[in-house]
Design a protein around this motif. Structure first.
Motif, PDB file in Angstrom:
ATOM      1  N   ASP A 265       0.446  -1.622   0.215  1.00  0.00           N
ATOM      2  CA  ASP A 265       0.301  -0.373   0.431  1.00  0.00           C
ATOM      3  C   ASP A 265       1.142   1.418   0.053  1.00  0.00           C
ATOM      4  O   ASP A 265       1.724   1.453   0.893  1.00  0.00           O
ATOM      5  N   ALA A 267       0.823   4.344   0.473  1.00  0.00           N
ATOM      6  CA  ALA A 267       0.353   4.810   1.951  1.00  0.00           C
ATOM      7  C   ALA A 267       0.968   4.682   2.749  1.00  0.00           C
ATOM      8  O   ALA A 267       1.685   5.153   4.220  1.00  0.00           O
ATOM      9  N   ARG A 290       3.042   3.301  -8.418  1.00  0.00           N
ATOM     10  CA  ARG A 290       1.795   3.315  -7.389  1.00  0.00           C
ATOM     11  C   ARG A 290       2.145   4.624  -6.461  1.00  0.00           C
ATOM     12  O   ARG A 290       1.359   5.551  -5.969  1.00  0.00           O
ATOM     13  N   ASP A 293       1.850   7.909  -8.521  1.00  0.00           N
ATOM     14  CA  ASP A 293       0.411   8.268  -8.309  1.00  0.00           C
ATOM     15  C   ASP A 293      -0.617   8.279  -7.132  1.00  0.00           C
ATOM     16  O   ASP A 293      -1.756   8.809  -7.304  1.00  0.00           O
ATOM     17  N   ALA A 294       0.604   8.084  -6.595  1.00  0.00           N
ATOM     18  CA  ALA A 294      -0.302   7.762  -4.535  1.00  0.00           C
ATOM     19  C   ALA A 294      -0.944   9.049  -4.535  1.00  0.00           C
ATOM     20  O   ALA A 294      -0.507  10.166  -4.816  1.00  0.00           O
ATOM     21  N   ASP A 295      -2.117   9.604  -3.665  1.00  0.00           N
ATOM     22  CA  ASP A 295      -2.849  10.622  -2.946  1.00  0.00           C
ATOM     23  C   ASP A 295      -1.538  11.937  -2.676  1.00  0.00           C
ATOM     24  O   ASP A 295      -0.280  11.660  -2.165  1.00  0.00           O
ATOM     25  N   PRO A 296      -2.048  13.049  -3.990  1.00  0.00           N
ATOM     26  CA  PRO A 296      -0.720  14.055  -3.227  1.00  0.00           C
ATOM     27  C   PRO A 296      -1.254  14.836  -2.152  1.00  0.00           C
ATOM     28  O   PRO A 296       0.135  14.814  -1.576  1.00  0.00           O
ATOM     29  N   ALA A 297      -2.138  14.457  -1.724  1.00  0.00           N
ATOM     30  CA  ALA A 297      -2.101  15.149   0.388  1.00  0.00           C
ATOM     31  C   ALA A 297      -1.082  14.509   1.233  1.00  0.00           C
ATOM     32  O   ALA A 297      -0.590  15.120   1.798  1.00  0.00           O
ATOM     33  N   VAL A 298      -1.546  12.914   0.677  1.00  0.00           N
ATOM     34  CA  VAL A 298      -0.854  12.112   1.665  1.00  0.00           C
ATOM     35  C   VAL A 298       0.996  11.949   0.801  1.00  0.00           C
ATOM     36  O   VAL A 298       1.838  12.463   1.845  1.00  0.00           O
ATOM     37  N   GLU A 300       2.653  14.917   0.401  1.00  0.00           N
ATOM     38  CA  GLU A 300       2.869  16.118   0.648  1.00  0.00           C
ATOM     39  C   GLU A 300       2.965  16.149   1.908  1.00  0.00           C
ATOM     40  O   GLU A 300       4.222  17.179   2.121  1.00  0.00           O
ATOM     41  N   LYS A 481      -5.589   7.356 -17.540  1.00  0.00           N
ATOM     42  CA  LYS A 481      -6.447   7.710 -15.698  1.00  0.00           C
ATOM     43  C   LYS A 481      -7.215   7.941 -14.878  1.00  0.00           C
ATOM     44  O   LYS A 481      -8.057   8.108 -15.747  1.00  0.00           O
TER      45      LYS A 481
END
Length: 531
Positions: A265, A267, A290, A293-298, A300, A481
């Motif tokens: 995972d 994250a 992956r 491509d992960a959540d930019p907020a995570v 950051e 995407k």
């Protein structure tokens, strides 16, 4: 720099020359002398040198090196109590966690053969393999019990057992409970690991690796990928695959702390790097994609500045993935080009990947790589031919008695490539992937690397198919995407501006996802056919 000077530099880097209490150093030396090269010596020596250091952090919690060695000794005794003897075979089908490590090292401590299976193995594959290899036991995670239906249930042991595990099946943990943690004598024969990593149909082909005779392979590996002693290593690559296994096995000499998770995972990986200040991350390229491509907020809010090494292998790095990854995280990518049979061929450093995107790197210490023509003659720099390699990691052949082809004393990798003027290797693709389209030699990878850099494309694979007009053409399978749309003409127009005319796809199909195995390789036999 002489070989001796280089070797001492690497030994210092990985902590083998670090001051340690004399009794602990002596204890480690005794273990190395007793077991010889391999996992038992690595675990037991680490337990003597750093008994209270964490060895593994996983979904079950934490365990020290001394605790791990003790549980391995308990499992070794449990196997002996079950009648397992030196030379017996035990199949292991498991994800990454301590019980997999305990099982594998215990089997080797009693001189057994570990049959290490891909987690995508089918029911028929496992059943036939257990029968063919006369497996004394089959150790599987609970989630793979359906795959083990054709195995005599009395031979099944659970590696990872959930709370609702069947009452009639023992686990690695329950078998070991209450047994002595005392060390075992050296068996009459050396333990062995057979790696089975075939696709989803047919009986897996086992690749047998010979144990290194000395420390030269360690020097080559760590001279190119600069592990440091007692680092924290997030080992995300599957342990059943040679890439995960070599990082675990060689890594033992550095006495690290391994972070293992049963499921990948992005994250969680980022959290583990931040929480444990991990210096090393071991992945396959699909995992890197992956993470990009992960959540930019995570991404950051997670601090991964401790990461010095992202060690990648298992499949080709697509396009500019390495640089996209390094731009987002740290300049840490070391890409290992090789195979189960060949060991390493070349290793690319972050500097190599920045200066020559797409390169497979340069041969490490005591490794010879040549580009040969079909007659076995060496080709000059810049010309494409078959890549051949020789190193200090001997291949023991396949379990069916076959082996790889050799020329000029070097193993045929089955890949085509060339060296540039700076001595960096570039891999064009498998020699059987090349097609002839309209009289031109075409490699699918050129088109794959171009298309994966399209801002709306998340995944792609290219193959060759028959064509009445050109003989063969490239066929692209494209995954978009989320939330975007592209037409076939738009993809082809993009291709025309990035590759030669003869490398533009003749056919194209949009898919929701590509059929990939756990190491990220596309299982081309499962791709839909064009009408």
């Amino acid at each position: 720099m002489s070989d001796l000077t280089y070797s001492l530099k690497v030994f210092k880097q990985i902590g083998l020359l670090k001051p340690v209490a004399p009794h602990r150093l002596l204890g480690a030396g005794v273990q190395l002398a007793k077991w010889g090269p391999g996992l038992p010596s690595g675990v037991n020596a680490a337990a003597k040198r750093f008994p209270h250091q964490l060895a593994i952090i996983d979904d079950a919690g934490e365990i020290t090196w001394s605790g791990l060695a003790g549980e391995i000794n308990q499992m070794t005794q449990a196997l002996k109590d079950r009648g397992v003897e030196a030379g017996d075979s035990i199949a292991v089908l498991s994800r990454n966690h301590r019980y997999m490590i305990i099982a594998i090292v215990a089997i080797m401590q009693l001189g057994g053969r570990v049959l290490l299976l891909n987690t995508m193995a089918s029911r028929s594959q496992l059943g036939e393999l257990a029968q063919r290899e006369d497996a004394s036991l089959v150790i599987v995670d609970q989630e793979f019990l359906d795959v083990a239906q054709d195995v005599d249930r009395s031979l099944v042991v659970l590696a990872w057992a959930d709370a609702d595990a069947p009452d009639d099946l023992p686990s690695v943990s329950s078998l070991s409970e209450g047994l002595s943690t005392r060390a075992h004598p050296k068996p009459e024969r050396h333990g062995q690991i057979i790696i089975f990593t075939s696709g989803t149909t047919g009986l897996p082909k086992g690749a047998r690796r010979e144990e290194p005779k000395d420390l030269k392979p360690l020097i080559a590996f760590f001279g190119a990928i600069p592990y440091r002693g007692n680092s924290t290593v997030v080992l995300a690559s599957p342990l059943f695959h040679s890439w995960g296994l070599i990082n675990f096995g060689f890594g033992l000499s550095t006495a690290p702390t391994y972070v293992l998770r049963r499921k990948f995972d992005p994250a969680q990986v980022l959290r583990d790097i931040e929480t444990y200040r991990a210096e090393v991350l071991v992945v396959v390229p699909l995992m890197m994609q992956r993470m990009v491509d992960a959540d930019p907020a995570v991404v950051e809010k997670t601090d991964v500045s401790s990461l010095r090494i992202t060690a990648s292998s298992g499949s080709a790095l697509a396009g500019e993935l390495a640089n996209h990854y390094m731009d987002l995280f740290t300049d840490s990518v070391y890409n290992f080009y090789g195979a189960t049979e060949t060991g390493w061929v070349t290793i690319a450093s972050p500097k190599d990947l920045r200066e020559a995107p797409g390169t497979a790197g340069v041969p490490p210490f005591r490794t010879t790589v040549k580009i040969l023509d079909p007659e076995g003659r060496e080709l000059p720099q810049g010309e494409t031919g078959v890549i051949h390699v020789g190193n200090d990691m001997p291949f023991g052949g396949y379990t069916d008695g076959n082996t790889k082809a050799f020329a000029d004393g070097l193993m045929n990798t089955g890949d085509l490539g060339h060296f540039d003027e700076d001595g960096r290797l570039f891999v064009s693709g498998r020699d059987d992937d090349m097609i002839i389209s309209g009289g031109e030699n075409v490699f699918p990878r050129e088109l794959e690397d171009a298309l994966i850099d399209h801002p709306d494309i998340s995944d792609v694979v290219v193959t060759g198919i028959a064509d009445q007009k050109f003989g063969q053409v490239l066929a692209a399978y494209v995954v978009l995407k989320p939330g975007v749309s592209l037409t076939e003409d738009e993809v082809k127009q993009y291709a025309k501006t990035h590759v030669a005319r003869f490398a533009v796809p003749g056919r194209l199909m949009f898919l929701d996802e590509l059929p990939r195995n756990p190491t990220g390789k596309v299982m081309k036999r499962e791709l839909p056919e064009f009408e």
